[in-house]
Structure formats: structure tokens, C-alpha cells
Design a protein around this motif. Structure first.
Motif, PDB file in Angstrom:
ATOM      1  N   CYS A 103      45.189  46.169  48.301  1.00 19.27           N
ATOM      2  CA  CYS A 103      44.096  45.540  49.024  1.00 19.27           C
ATOM      3  C   CYS A 103      43.887  46.197  50.382  1.00 19.27           C
ATOM      4  CB  CYS A 103      44.363  44.049  49.225  1.00 19.27           C
ATOM      5  SG  CYS A 103      44.569  43.112  47.687  1.00 19.27           S
ATOM      6  N   LEU A 104      42.651  46.490  50.705  1.00 20.72           N
ATOM      7  CA  LEU A 104      42.278  46.998  52.013  1.00 20.72           C
ATOM      8  C   LEU A 104      41.614  45.870  52.785  1.00 20.72           C
ATOM      9  CD1 LEU A 104      41.785  49.278  54.111  1.00 20.72           C
ATOM     10  CD2 LEU A 104      39.622  49.748  52.929  1.00 20.72           C
ATOM     11  N   PHE A 105      42.218  45.486  53.909  1.00 23.81           N
ATOM     12  CA  PHE A 105      41.698  44.424  54.750  1.00 23.81           C
ATOM     13  C   PHE A 105      41.000  45.050  55.957  1.00 23.81           C
ATOM     14  CE2 PHE A 105      45.143  42.667  52.325  1.00 23.81           C
ATOM     15  CZ  PHE A 105      44.779  41.357  52.046  1.00 23.81           C
ATOM     16  N   VAL A 106      39.769  44.623  56.223  1.00 24.14           N
ATOM     17  CA  VAL A 106      38.958  45.218  57.284  1.00 24.14           C
ATOM     18  C   VAL A 106      38.483  44.120  58.236  1.00 24.14           C
ATOM     19  CG1 VAL A 106      36.954  46.653  57.822  1.00 24.14           C
ATOM     20  CG2 VAL A 106      38.159  46.964  55.643  1.00 24.14           C
ATOM     21  N   ALA A 107      38.794  44.256  59.516  1.00 20.80           N
ATOM     22  CA  ALA A 107      38.298  43.322  60.524  1.00 20.80           C
ATOM     23  C   ALA A 107      36.805  43.540  60.720  1.00 20.80           C
ATOM     24  CB  ALA A 107      39.044  43.522  61.843  1.00 20.80           C
ATOM     25  N   ASP A 108      36.046  42.452  60.700  1.00 18.86           N
ATOM     26  CA  ASP A 108      34.599  42.541  60.855  1.00 18.86           C
ATOM     27  C   ASP A 108      34.129  41.349  61.682  1.00 18.86           C
ATOM     28  OD1 ASP A 108      32.020  43.462  60.623  1.00 18.86           O
ATOM     29  OD2 ASP A 108      32.008  43.557  58.451  1.00 18.86           O
ATOM     30  N   VAL A 109      32.850  41.220  61.858  1.00 19.73           N
ATOM     31  CA  VAL A 109      32.301  40.173  62.716  1.00 19.73           C
ATOM     32  C   VAL A 109      32.568  38.797  62.108  1.00 19.73           C
ATOM     33  CG1 VAL A 109      30.241  39.303  63.859  1.00 19.73           C
ATOM     34  CG2 VAL A 109      30.513  41.765  63.492  1.00 19.73           C
ATOM     35  N   GLY A 110      33.446  38.022  62.737  1.00 16.00           N
ATOM     36  CA  GLY A 110      33.718  36.667  62.304  1.00 16.00           C
ATOM     37  C   GLY A 110      34.515  36.525  61.027  1.00 16.00           C
ATOM     38  N   CYS A 111      35.086  37.627  60.536  1.00 24.10           N
ATOM     39  CA  CYS A 111      35.788  37.549  59.263  1.00 24.10           C
ATOM     40  C   CYS A 111      36.678  38.762  59.054  1.00 24.10           C
ATOM     41  CB  CYS A 111      34.787  37.447  58.102  1.00 24.10           C
ATOM     42  SG  CYS A 111      33.850  38.976  57.815  1.00 24.10           S
ATOM     43  N   VAL A 112      37.459  38.707  57.989  1.00 25.03           N
ATOM     44  CA  VAL A 112      38.160  39.868  57.458  1.00 25.03           C
ATOM     45  C   VAL A 112      37.637  40.089  56.044  1.00 25.03           C
ATOM     46  CG1 VAL A 112      40.377  40.741  56.600  1.00 25.03           C
ATOM     47  CG2 VAL A 112      40.245  39.667  58.851  1.00 25.03           C
ATOM     48  N   THR A 113      37.151  41.292  55.775  1.00 24.64           N
ATOM     49  CA  THR A 113      36.622  41.620  54.454  1.00 24.64           C
ATOM     50  C   THR A 113      37.683  42.388  53.674  1.00 24.64           C
ATOM     51  OG1 THR A 113      34.378  41.736  55.341  1.00 24.64           O
ATOM     52  CG2 THR A 113      34.740  42.749  53.202  1.00 24.64           C
ATOM     53  N   HIS A 116      39.377  45.856  46.919  1.00 25.70           N
ATOM     54  CA  HIS A 116      40.437  46.238  45.984  1.00 25.70           C
ATOM     55  C   HIS A 116      40.357  47.754  45.779  1.00 25.70           C
ATOM     56  CE1 HIS A 116      43.323  46.179  42.787  1.00 25.70           C
ATOM     57  NE2 HIS A 116      43.357  44.862  42.750  1.00 25.70           N
ATOM     58  N   LEU A 117      41.386  48.467  46.229  1.00 22.40           N
ATOM     59  CA  LEU A 117      41.349  49.928  46.188  1.00 22.40           C
ATOM     60  C   LEU A 117      41.462  50.486  44.781  1.00 22.40           C
ATOM     61  CD1 LEU A 117      43.577  50.725  49.309  1.00 22.40           C
ATOM     62  CD2 LEU A 117      41.090  50.878  49.125  1.00 22.40           C
ATOM     63  N   LYS A 118      42.110  49.764  43.890  1.00 26.45           N
ATOM     64  CA  LYS A 118      42.301  50.257  42.521  1.00 26.45           C
ATOM     65  C   LYS A 118      41.209  49.776  41.561  1.00 26.45           C
ATOM     66  CE  LYS A 118      46.098  52.545  43.285  1.00 26.45           C
ATOM     67  NZ  LYS A 118      47.398  52.103  42.741  1.00 26.45           N
ATOM     68  N   LYS A 119      40.383  48.829  42.027  1.00 30.84           N
ATOM     69  CA  LYS A 119      39.315  48.284  41.189  1.00 30.84           C
ATOM     70  C   LYS A 119      38.018  48.290  41.987  1.00 30.84           C
ATOM     71  CE  LYS A 119      42.568  45.171  38.841  1.00 30.84           C
ATOM     72  NZ  LYS A 119      42.899  43.741  38.552  1.00 30.84           N
ATOM     73  N   PRO A 120      37.383  49.465  42.105  1.00 29.21           N
ATOM     74  CA  PRO A 120      36.176  49.562  42.936  1.00 29.21           C
ATOM     75  C   PRO A 120      35.024  48.697  42.458  1.00 29.21           C
ATOM     76  CG  PRO A 120      36.512  51.569  41.639  1.00 29.21           C
ATOM     77  CD  PRO A 120      37.760  50.762  41.507  1.00 29.21           C
ATOM     78  N   GLY A 121      35.059  48.282  41.195  1.00 30.70           N
ATOM     79  CA  GLY A 121      33.996  47.439  40.679  1.00 30.70           C
ATOM     80  C   GLY A 121      34.114  45.983  41.082  1.00 30.70           C
ATOM     81  N   VAL A 122      35.274  45.606  41.604  1.00 30.31           N
ATOM     82  CA  VAL A 122      35.489  44.222  42.025  1.00 30.31           C
ATOM     83  C   VAL A 122      34.783  43.979  43.357  1.00 30.31           C
ATOM     84  CG1 VAL A 122      37.218  42.535  42.773  1.00 30.31           C
ATOM     85  CG2 VAL A 122      37.681  44.022  40.810  1.00 30.31           C
ATOM     86  N   GLN A 123      34.029  42.897  43.425  1.00 32.77           N
ATOM     87  CA  GLN A 123      33.291  42.589  44.642  1.00 32.77           C
ATOM     88  C   GLN A 123      34.236  42.252  45.791  1.00 32.77           C
ATOM     89  OE1 GLN A 123      29.859  42.680  45.302  1.00 32.77           O
ATOM     90  NE2 GLN A 123      29.919  43.813  43.375  1.00 32.77           N
ATOM     91  N   PRO A 124      33.964  42.768  46.980  1.00 32.57           N
ATOM     92  CA  PRO A 124      34.795  42.408  48.138  1.00 32.57           C
ATOM     93  C   PRO A 124      34.621  40.930  48.474  1.00 32.57           C
ATOM     94  CG  PRO A 124      32.851  43.619  48.842  1.00 32.57           C
ATOM     95  CD  PRO A 124      32.866  43.691  47.339  1.00 32.57           C
TER      96      PRO A 124
END
Length: 310
Positions: A103-113, A116-124
Motif C-alpha cells: 500500500c502506498l499512503f499519500v498525504a493530501d488535503v484533509g485526508c490520506v489517499t 494498491h501498488l500490486k493491483k493498479p486496477g483497484v480504486q484508491p
């Protein structure tokens, strides 16, 4: 800039990954390589175990760290310098990043998005933060948890990610407030010590805006400001592999310009500060990382990433 040359061979030999042809400059003791391709307001950097470097970008027309335009993206500095996660509305102003399992966790505005690095088709998915916690800034992994800073409130939250796949299910982690540091921005961890860079969101830094060391094994201990009275707009922090240096970025150094440097963490060093002479103007050095033999420095307003040979 003394000469132009191809950075590809140097980076491939040293790291196993590379950027496209770049500029290099020798400046004092530091040699600096400049990456501009696919960079549009780069803020966060992350070095993966493979040596690959990820860079988050706002992708907007103007510098807007709290925008909600959905144009953010992440670049992978590899042979193609490709966009790993494109601007498709999933990211607004992506900043710090961390990886746990796949899992790649990304800090963003008001949230963490979360991607899934191994399943690019999975919606964030988005892990929402409490109301008012908008300037979600950096993330660091500590065991089964992620620590996440929010600059506008100075709050640091913990996310339980011992089961990353649960992020996509009913057991999505809930942010839990664990600490408060004035203007909490960049985060780094080394052997139980959490380092927190302090950045005043009102751009009026004072004595409380330094770099703090927090003993995570004894949360009753007071955080220690390593910078003393050397206050500034500290953004990124990264620890050298041997734990002897704490690298930092600062938007407002003693001469009012951006700077990068390091704190000597050895007992004999007594937290002495050294500013690196890069030979380039830094407008706003952001979330730095230490790669194999390099310090990765995104200059956010300039839409550049500098690779500083250590």
C-alpha cells in the motif's frame, strides 16, 4: 552550471534507477543534479526499498498547497522518469508518502489517499481526517502504525495499518491524535526517535519553529528542539543511514533564503548545524529524502528536484 552531461549512466550505476538526461553542477564540495522532466510543483519524496524514488506533484497552474483541483500525480524516477500515478482526480495536492506492504499512503488535503501498488486496477481510497485538519503533510511508518502530521493544527495522528488490505474494507483505519508539535510538517524516524520539522503556516516563524526530537519509547518525555534559537520554516527531515546526521530543508534560513543542511546527531557533535553549499538558489525546499549516496531535494515553487551527491 559549469557543464551539461547525461545523468543516466551515473544514476543507473549508483542506484539502479535514474532520471532522464539532466544538468549537473559542481558547487564547492557538493555536486548537484537537476530533474525537471514531469515536475510540476513537486513536494514529497519517498525512496522505496528497491531504490526507486517517488516524487509527488501538485500538477496545478499555480502553487496551491490546499487546492482541490484533482490534478496531482506521482512520478517514479526510473529509466523513463514516468508518471506512476496520473492526474485522474484521485489526488489534489499530494505531499509526503509512505509504503506499508503493498500500500502506498499519500498525504493530501484533509485526508490520506491509499493506492494498491500490486493491483493498479483497484480504486484508491481516502482516509478522511477530522474537520479542520486540512494541511495533512507528511507520513512516516513505525511498526504497525503510520504517523501523519497536520501543519495547520500541529497535530500528529496515528493510523493502525497492521492489515493494509482492511483499508479497502469495513475496518478502514481511523486517525487517532497522539501528539502536538507547533506547525508539525516533515517527519522522520530512527531507532525509536521521531524527528518533526516545524513550519509556521502563517509564514511568521518564531522560536517554536525548529526541529524536534520525540522519544517514542517514553511519551512522557518532553520533545527537544534540536535547533535552539535557530528558528525557521523547516519542511523536510531525513536521517542518514548510519543515524549520524539529520538532514533538513528550510524555506527561510538565516539570510532569508531557502537552505538544506544537517544536524550532527553524534554525542561529540552536540547538534551542530551545517548548511550545505549547493550553488543553486532554493526557493522552497520541501520534503527531502536520503537515497543511496544522494540527498533528494524537491524545490516546490521552482518545479525542480535536486539530487545532491553526498
Amino acid at each position: 552550471m559549469k557543464r551539461l552531461f547525461t545523468f543516466l549512466a551515473v544514476w543507473t550505476a549508483g542506484m539502479g534507477v535514474c532520471a532522464a538526461a539532466q544538468q549537473g553542477v559542481a558547487a564547492g564540495k557538493e555536486k548537484v543534479y537537476t530533474v525537471t522532466e514531469n515536475m510540476r510543483f513537486p513536494e514529497g519524496t519517498l525512496v522505496l526499498r528497491s531504490g526507486e524514488i517517488l516524487v509527488s506533484n501538485f500538477g496545478t497552474d499555480s502553487l496551491a498547497p490546499l487546492n482541490r483541483e484533482g490534478r496531482g500525480y506521482i512520478v517514479s524516477l526510473n529509466k523513463e522518469n514516468r508518471i506512476l500515478i496520473p492526474a485522474r482526480g484521485a489526488l489534489n495536492a499530494p505531499k509526503g508518502m509512505a509504503v506499508k506492504e503493498d500500500c502506498l499512503f499519500v498525504a493530501d488535503v484533509g485526508c490520506v489517499t491509499v493506492f494498491h501498488l500490486k493491483k493498479p486496477g483497484v480504486q484508491p481510497v481516502k482516509i478522511a481526517f477530522p474537520e479542520g485538519e486540512v494541511f495533512v503533510n507528511d507520513i512516516v511508518a513505525m511498526g504497525d502504525f503510520l504517523l501523519v502530521s497536520v501543519t495547520n493544527t500541529g497535530h500528529i495522528y496515528a493510523l493502525d495499518v497492521r492489515d493494509c488490505e482492511a483499508v479497502w474494507g469495513a475496518r478502514r483505519p481511523v486517525p487517532k491524535l497522539v501528539a502536538t508539535i507547533p506547525g508539525a510538517n516533515g517527519l522522520a524516524e530512527y531507532e525509536g526517535t521521531l524527528y518533526v520539522a516545524s513550519y509556521d503556516p502563517e509564514e511568521r516563524p518564531g522560536a517554536e519553529n525548529g526541529i524536534y526530537a520525540v522519544n517514542m519509547t517514553d511519551l512522557t518525555a518532553e520533545p527537544v528542539n534540536l535547533m535552539g534559537d535557530r528558528f525557521g520554516q523547516y519542511d523536510g527531515v531525513a536521517v542518514s543511514g548510519d543515524g549520524k546526521r539529520l538532514y533538513f530543508s528550510n524555506w527561510r534560513g538565516e539570510n532569508g533564503a531557502g537552505e538544506v543542511g544537517f544536524v550532527d546527531l553524534t554525542p561529540e557533535g552536540k547538534n551542530a548545524v551545517t548548511v550545505l553549499d549547493l550553488g543553486v538558489e532554493l526557493r522552497g525546499p520541501a520534503d527531502i529524502s536520503v537515497a543511496k549516496g544522494y540527498l533528494v531535494v524537491p524545490d516546490l515553487p521552482a518545479s525542480r528536484v535536486y539530487m545532491v551527491a553526498l
